[in-house]
Scaffold this active site. Structure first.
Site, short mmCIF file in Angstrom:
data_model
loop_
_atom_site.label_atom_id
_atom_site.label_comp_id
_atom_site.label_asym_id
_atom_site.label_seq_id
_atom_site.Cartn_x
_atom_site.Cartn_y
_atom_site.Cartn_z
N CYS A 114 0.82 -1.23 0.00
CA CYS A 114 0.00 0.00 0.00
C CYS A 114 0.85 1.27 0.00
O CYS A 114 0.36 2.34 -0.37
CB CYS A 114 -0.95 0.00 1.18
N HIS A 251 -3.17 7.64 1.64
CA HIS A 251 -3.59 6.30 1.22
C HIS A 251 -5.00 6.09 1.76
O HIS A 251 -5.29 6.43 2.92
CB HIS A 251 -2.62 5.25 1.79
N ASN A 281 -10.09 0.26 -0.50
CA ASN A 281 -8.63 0.31 -0.43
C ASN A 281 -8.06 -0.30 -1.71
O ASN A 281 -8.15 -1.51 -1.92
CB ASN A 281 -8.17 -0.46 0.81
O1 UT7 Z 1 -3.90 -0.56 3.32
C1 UT7 Z 1 -3.05 -1.35 4.09
C2 UT7 Z 1 -3.25 -1.13 5.49
N1 UT7 Z 1 -4.53 -1.64 5.96
C3 UT7 Z 1 -5.23 -0.91 6.76
O2 UT7 Z 1 -4.89 0.23 7.01
C4 UT7 Z 1 -6.43 -1.53 7.44
C5 UT7 Z 1 -6.35 -1.20 8.88
N2 UT7 Z 1 -7.42 -1.71 9.67
C6 UT7 Z 1 -8.70 -1.31 9.58
O3 UT7 Z 1 -9.05 -0.55 8.71
C7 UT7 Z 1 -9.68 -1.78 10.62
O4 UT7 Z 1 -8.94 -2.43 11.65
C8 UT7 Z 1 -10.76 -2.75 10.08
C9 UT7 Z 1 -11.77 -1.97 9.22
C10 UT7 Z 1 -10.10 -3.84 9.28
C11 UT7 Z 1 -11.53 -3.38 11.23
O5 UT7 Z 1 -12.05 -2.41 12.11
P1 UT7 Z 1 -11.83 -2.56 13.70
O6 UT7 Z 1 -12.59 -1.47 14.32
O7 UT7 Z 1 -10.35 -2.61 13.95
O8 UT7 Z 1 -12.54 -3.94 14.03
P2 UT7 Z 1 -11.91 -5.30 14.59
O9 UT7 Z 1 -10.97 -5.90 13.62
O10 UT7 Z 1 -11.39 -5.04 15.97
O11 UT7 Z 1 -13.22 -6.20 14.67
C12 UT7 Z 1 -14.33 -5.83 15.49
C13 UT7 Z 1 -15.42 -6.88 15.31
C14 UT7 Z 1 -14.90 -8.31 15.48
O12 UT7 Z 1 -15.88 -9.04 16.18
P3 UT7 Z 1 -15.72 -9.32 17.76
O13 UT7 Z 1 -14.43 -10.07 17.88
O14 UT7 Z 1 -15.67 -7.97 18.40
O15 UT7 Z 1 -16.94 -10.11 18.08
C15 UT7 Z 1 -14.84 -8.83 14.06
O16 UT7 Z 1 -15.00 -10.22 13.99
O17 UT7 Z 1 -15.98 -6.82 14.00
C16 UT7 Z 1 -16.02 -8.13 13.42
N3 UT7 Z 1 -15.92 -8.02 11.98
C17 UT7 Z 1 -16.99 -7.82 11.17
N4 UT7 Z 1 -18.30 -7.73 11.44
C18 UT7 Z 1 -19.15 -7.53 10.40
C19 UT7 Z 1 -14.80 -8.03 11.21
N5 UT7 Z 1 -15.13 -7.86 9.91
C20 UT7 Z 1 -16.48 -7.72 9.87
C21 UT7 Z 1 -17.40 -7.53 8.82
N6 UT7 Z 1 -18.71 -7.42 9.13
N7 UT7 Z 1 -17.02 -7.40 7.53
#
Ligand code: UT7
Length: 324
Positions: A114, A251, A281
């Site tokens: 990225c 980005h 992304n």
């Molecule tokens: O470009 C390269 C670099 N990449 C990035 O910059 C991405 C960086 N990360 C992010 O953008 C965010 O961390 C995400 C959008 C990927 C996730 O957001 P988050 O607020 O960090 O959520 P999380 O990973 O802590 O997940 C929270 C909850 C989890 O459930 P539990 O464990 O709290 O029950 C996940 O299982 O959300 C759940 N979850 C979803 N729920 C519905 C994860 N993906 C989904 C989904 N739909 N698609």
């Protein structure tokens, strides 16, 4: 007199197929609401079957040539930032070279996931300052849809396909921040974080292309910490401060990361180009796409101080400061 690498043209291409968040609701335990709230993404584009990264990149290259009023023969070098090449080799850059009808100069790919476009921009600048090339086409082009695991809701809803291209041209400057062109760059990598964001396949391991794997919340933490820092370092190198910034063109991974970085930099969101809602992304393509869309919207115009910043797999991260 100082040589500067000045932006001569910009262009982009997005595949025709638009995939709204709701499309994922049919096959995954997810919702439009979750995707919008957690990432800011509303839709993304996916390449058609048979449409490759070099097709996307060549279309963006043609758009940039049109914008610059140049022909392919005016370009000395092509650098493509991509992690999703058509083939293992040759480079996507040589494929794009052929597709735009160029048989002279040189072309190669850069792989910094990225952060690839920021790394490619810094390398293009170095080539121009070293007198190796007068006009360099810098392209970010990706078909991330091809490496997504569509059963993994935590990654497949976040990424999209697209390409953007920027033409840099050698021009004379005074050696001050009043010059147009690239003013500074700050590049960083820390390979100890491979497990946070990687593809679980490759030529010398599985012999397959593999699928993207990400510990999103861990990458998020690094992004918030490192992006504002690298942007500040690059501004410092240029003799500028956050108050001088006309546009952050970040980005486009997550709206919360974009907002968090702007807050840390003390730059208001009115001075940030945001396209993540429409593109998702697109990895190395996201910054040139945002530059091209930002210019078309009238957000980025001649004389503006623009800061680009990105982080991705590796981890690799960095920032480039330029006067448009
Ligand atoms: O470009 C390269 C670099 N990449 C990035 O910059 C991405 C960086 N990360 C992010 O953008 C965010 O961390 C995400 C959008 C990927 C996730 O957001 P988050 O607020 O960090 O959520 P999380 O990973 O802590 O997940 C929270 C909850 C989890 O459930 P539990 O464990 O709290 O029950 C996940 O299982 O959300 C759940 N979850 C979803 N729920 C519905 C994860 N993906 C989904 C989904 N739909 N698609």
């Amino acid at each position: 007199m100082t040589i500067r690498a000045v932006v001569r043209g910009v262009g982009h291409y997005l595949p025709a197929r638009v995939v709204p968040n709701a499309e994922f609701e049919a096959s995954l335990d997810t919702s439009d609401e979750w995707i919008r709230t957690r990432s800011g993404i509303e839709r993304r584009h996916f390449a058609a079957e048979g449409e490759t990264t070099s097709d996307l990149g060549a279309a963006a290259a043609r758009a940039a040539l049109d914008d610059a009023g140049l022909g392919a023969a005016d370009i000395d070098a092509i650098i493509v930032a991509t992690s999703t090449p058509d083939l293992t080799f040759p480079s996507v850059a040589t494929m794009i070279q052929a597709k735009i009808g160029l048989t002279t100069g040189f072309a190669f790919d850069v792989q910094a996931v990225c952060a690839g476009f920021v790394f490619a921009l810094a390398n293009a600048n170095a080539l121009i300052l070293a007198g190796q090339a007068r006009r360099v086409m810098v392209i970010g082009a990706e078909t991330f849809s091809r490496i997504l695991d569509f059963t993994d809701r935590s990654t497949c809803v976040l990424f999209g396909d697209g390409a953007g291209a920027l033409i840099l041209e050698a021009a004379g400057g005074e050696g001050t921040a009043a010059d147009r062109g690239i003013l500074s760059a700050d590049l960083n990598s820390d390979g100890s974080h491979l497990d946070l964001l990687y593809v679980d396949g490759g030529v010398s391991t599985s012999g397959t292309a593999g699928h993207l794997r990400m510990q999103g919340n861990q990458v998020f933490r690094h992004a918030i910490e490192k992006l504002a820092e690298t942007a500040h370092t690059a501004l410092d190198k240029a003799g500028l401060s956050a108050a001088d910034v006309d546009w952050i063109v970040p980005h486009q991974a997550n709206l919360r990361i974009i907002e968090g970085t702007a807050r840390r930099m003390q730059v208001p969101m009115e001075r940030v180009v945001v396209t993540v809602q429409d593109h998702g992304n697109t990895s190395a393509a996201s910054i040139p796409l945002a530059l091209s869309v930002g210019k078309a919207r009238g957000q980025v115009s001649e004389g503006d101080i623009v800061v680009t910043e990105a982080i991705g797999g590796g981890l690799a991260w960095g920032a480039v400061v330029l006067r448009w």
